[in-house]
Design a protein around this motif. Structure first.
Motif, short mmCIF file in Angstrom:
data_model
loop_
_atom_site.label_atom_id
_atom_site.label_comp_id
_atom_site.label_asym_id
_atom_site.label_seq_id
_atom_site.Cartn_x
_atom_site.Cartn_y
_atom_site.Cartn_z
N TYR A 195 0.86 -1.18 0.00
CA TYR A 195 0.00 0.00 0.00
C TYR A 195 0.89 1.23 0.00
CZ TYR A 195 -3.72 3.25 0.80
OH TYR A 195 -4.60 4.28 0.64
N ASP A 196 0.59 2.17 -0.88
CA ASP A 196 1.38 3.39 -1.02
C ASP A 196 0.46 4.58 -0.74
OD1 ASP A 196 2.70 5.71 -2.00
OD2 ASP A 196 3.85 4.50 -3.42
N THR A 197 0.72 5.28 0.36
CA THR A 197 -0.12 6.41 0.73
C THR A 197 0.00 7.56 -0.27
OG1 THR A 197 1.61 7.27 2.20
CG2 THR A 197 -0.09 5.89 3.19
N ASP A 198 1.12 7.66 -0.97
CA ASP A 198 1.29 8.74 -1.94
C ASP A 198 0.30 8.64 -3.11
OD1 ASP A 198 3.36 9.81 -0.45
OD2 ASP A 198 4.92 8.81 -1.62
N VAL A 199 -0.01 7.41 -3.53
CA VAL A 199 -0.96 7.23 -4.63
C VAL A 199 -2.34 6.82 -4.13
CG1 VAL A 199 0.80 6.74 -6.36
CG2 VAL A 199 -0.24 4.85 -5.10
N GLY A 200 -2.44 6.48 -2.86
CA GLY A 200 -3.72 6.07 -2.29
C GLY A 200 -4.20 4.75 -2.84
N GLY A 201 -3.26 3.87 -3.15
CA GLY A 201 -3.61 2.57 -3.70
C GLY A 201 -2.47 1.59 -3.49
N TYR A 202 -2.60 0.46 -4.13
CA TYR A 202 -1.62 -0.61 -3.99
C TYR A 202 -0.65 -0.59 -5.16
CZ TYR A 202 -4.60 -2.25 -0.29
OH TYR A 202 -5.33 -2.32 0.87
N VAL A 203 0.60 -0.89 -4.88
CA VAL A 203 1.64 -0.91 -5.89
C VAL A 203 2.20 -2.32 -5.97
CG1 VAL A 203 3.91 0.00 -6.56
CG2 VAL A 203 2.22 1.51 -5.50
N VAL A 204 2.39 -2.78 -7.20
CA VAL A 204 2.98 -4.09 -7.44
C VAL A 204 4.04 -3.93 -8.53
CG1 VAL A 204 1.20 -4.77 -9.10
CG2 VAL A 204 2.48 -6.53 -7.89
N ASP A 205 5.16 -4.60 -8.36
CA ASP A 205 6.26 -4.52 -9.31
C ASP A 205 5.97 -5.46 -10.47
OD1 ASP A 205 8.66 -4.07 -10.53
OD2 ASP A 205 9.87 -5.12 -9.05
N ILE A 206 5.18 -4.96 -11.43
CA ILE A 206 4.68 -5.82 -12.50
C ILE A 206 4.66 -5.04 -13.81
CG2 ILE A 206 2.25 -5.22 -12.25
CD1 ILE A 206 1.57 -8.17 -12.44
N THR A 207 4.89 -5.76 -14.90
CA THR A 207 4.78 -5.16 -16.23
C THR A 207 3.50 -5.66 -16.88
OG1 THR A 207 5.95 -6.95 -17.33
CG2 THR A 207 7.29 -5.11 -16.50
#
Length: 132
Positions: A80-92
């Motif tokens: 979870y990334d508060t800067d974007v207000g969503g979830y981040v995944v290292d994916i292409t």
């Protein structure tokens, strides 16, 4: 490097509310490492016996809810990334396109015992950890 390994330190404001109701997770946006939106969480899958969140069901690729594809992401690959207000995944996009898929009809009840190893093996490079 995985998102788990790159996780930023948790600040006091985040710790004030470390839990989130499932209804707020559903619909949360999911981004890649470049902070580009790749989809949204359609639902979550919880293991009935342990109570652990097993998967976030990513909805992507459709238009206005039509033609969406659904991809189970092991919960352990999301940050979870508060800067974007969503979830981040290292994916292409290519990685996501080649990943094992989930038919939308399975969202209401899904038994992953036959293919959970395949899902987790596919996502191992991203730091997936089995929930079982």
């Amino acid at each position: 490097m995985t998102t788990q390994a790159m996780a930023k330190p948790v600040d006091d404001a985040e710790m004030a509310h470390p839990l989130i109701p499932a209804q707020r997770v559903n619909g949360a946006e999911v981004y890649n490492q470049a902070k580009e939106k790749i989809g949204k969480i359609e639902d979550i899958a919880i293991d009935k016996r342990t109570g652990k969140v097993a998967y976030a069901i990513l909805s992507f690729g459709g238009f206005l809810g039509m033609g969406d594809k659904h991809q189970p992401l092991p919960w352990s690959v999301l940050d979870y990334d508060t800067d974007v207000g969503g979830y981040v995944v290292d994916i292409t996009q290519e990685f996501l396109t080649l990943a094992p898929k989930l038919d939308v009809s399975e969202l209401s009840g899904w038994d992953d015992t036959m293919n959970r190893d395949a899902f987790h093996t596919y996502y191992t490079p991203l730091g997936a950890k089995p929930y079982w």
